[in-house]
Design a protein around this motif. Structure first.
Motif, PDB file in Angstrom:
ATOM      1  N   MET A  21       0.826  -1.203   0.000  1.00  0.00           N
ATOM      2  CA  MET A  21       0.000   0.000   0.000  1.00  0.00           C
ATOM      3  C   MET A  21       0.860   1.253   0.000  1.00  0.00           C
ATOM      4  O   MET A  21       0.585   2.213  -0.724  1.00  0.00           O
ATOM      5  CB  MET A  21      -0.939  -0.020   1.213  1.00  0.00           C
ATOM      6  N   LEU A  29      -1.919   1.935  -3.045  1.00  0.00           N
ATOM      7  CA  LEU A  29      -3.135   1.159  -3.248  1.00  0.00           C
ATOM      8  C   LEU A  29      -4.060   1.236  -2.038  1.00  0.00           C
ATOM      9  O   LEU A  29      -3.614   1.448  -0.908  1.00  0.00           O
ATOM     10  CB  LEU A  29      -2.784  -0.317  -3.503  1.00  0.00           C
ATOM     11  N   SER A  30      -5.327   1.029  -2.286  1.00  0.00           N
ATOM     12  CA  SER A  30      -6.281   0.889  -1.193  1.00  0.00           C
ATOM     13  C   SER A  30      -6.111  -0.503  -0.574  1.00  0.00           C
ATOM     14  O   SER A  30      -5.511  -1.395  -1.196  1.00  0.00           O
ATOM     15  CB  SER A  30      -7.709   1.034  -1.718  1.00  0.00           C
ATOM     16  N   PRO A  31      -6.641  -0.721   0.622  1.00  0.00           N
ATOM     17  CA  PRO A  31      -6.553  -2.067   1.211  1.00  0.00           C
ATOM     18  C   PRO A  31      -7.148  -3.145   0.308  1.00  0.00           C
ATOM     19  O   PRO A  31      -6.579  -4.239   0.184  1.00  0.00           O
ATOM     20  CB  PRO A  31      -7.344  -1.925   2.514  1.00  0.00           C
ATOM     21  N   GLU A  45      -7.413  -3.092  -3.015  1.00  0.00           N
ATOM     22  CA  GLU A  45      -6.541  -3.298  -4.170  1.00  0.00           C
ATOM     23  C   GLU A  45      -5.305  -4.108  -3.791  1.00  0.00           C
ATOM     24  O   GLU A  45      -4.871  -4.998  -4.530  1.00  0.00           O
ATOM     25  CB  GLU A  45      -6.133  -1.943  -4.756  1.00  0.00           C
TER      26      GLU A  45
END
Length: 214
Positions: free
Chosen positions: A144, A149-151, A153
């Motif tokens: 991340m 990235l989001s969690p 993703e």
């Protein structure tokens, strides 16, 4: 010539280990670098990807839009397998070509840096397997932070590969990358010297340590 397969998972630190091996004088064949070369604009592999996934995965200059392609394949296992069916045979052929060239040079050992080593069956084609390991919490946090990235993703990308726990169970040697760089470097040095022998490993290692800068 002894062939070592080096693998890990996304954000486990395999690239760090690979860089250390190069500092130690190890010949490293990088599957990701081969993929990038095979996916240059206008290559047969890039053209096959565009036919399979559509022109939206290409930028205006003909280069591959990896982010767009990633959004497709990381969320759909069937599409990921379609991509692998295009890319993997070409990568395998190039790795084999480079291994044979090093064999003709008389090298004692070579490292194949292959992210999907188990998934593509390369573990059966090497003499020993090294896995770069971190726990999943560390892996997710690094991913991340590195890629923004989001969690969700990050989780999708981690889930797209075999778990590091499973890879660790199947490894001949585990490089524990949860500590600092010095600890990782010491493990890599010991592993490479065990494979390549004293004379070939010792001289470059002295150079690597002298350039570490504390």
């Amino acid at each position: 010539m002894r062939i070592v397969g080096l693998t890990g998972s996304i954000a486990s630190g395999k690239s760090t280990v690979s860089a250390i091996l190069r500092e130690l004088g190890a010949p490293v064949i990088d599957a990701d670098a081969i993929v990038h070369d095979l996916q240059r604009p206008g290559t047969p592999v890039t053209e096959a990807i565009a036919r399979e996934f559509g022109p939206a995965v290409l930028r205006p200059d003909g280069s591959l839009d990896r982010a767009a392609l990633g959004r497709i394949v990381f969320s759909d296992p069937a599409r990921r397998r379609a991509l692998e069916a295009i890319v993997h045979p070409a990568v395998r052929a190039e790795i084999e070509r480079q291994v044979e060239a090093l064999r003709r040079e008389g090298r004692a050992a070579v490292v194949l840096d292959i992210p999907l080593l188990f998934e593509t069956g390369w573990d059966k084609r090497v003499d020993e397997v090294w896995v770069v390991y971190v726990d999943e919490t560390t892996q997710r946090a690094r991913l991340m932070g590195r890629d923004g990235l989001s969690p969700a993703e990050a989780e999708a990308r981690i889930a797209a590969q075999m778990s590091l726990e499973e890879k660790m169970r199947r490894a001949d040697r585990v490089i524990d990358n949860r500590g600092d760089l010095a600890r990782t470097r010491a493990q890599v040095l010991a592993a490479w010297q065990a494979v390549a022998g004293g004379a070939e490993g010792a001289r470059p290692s002295d150079e690597a340590h002298s350039g570490e800068g504390g």
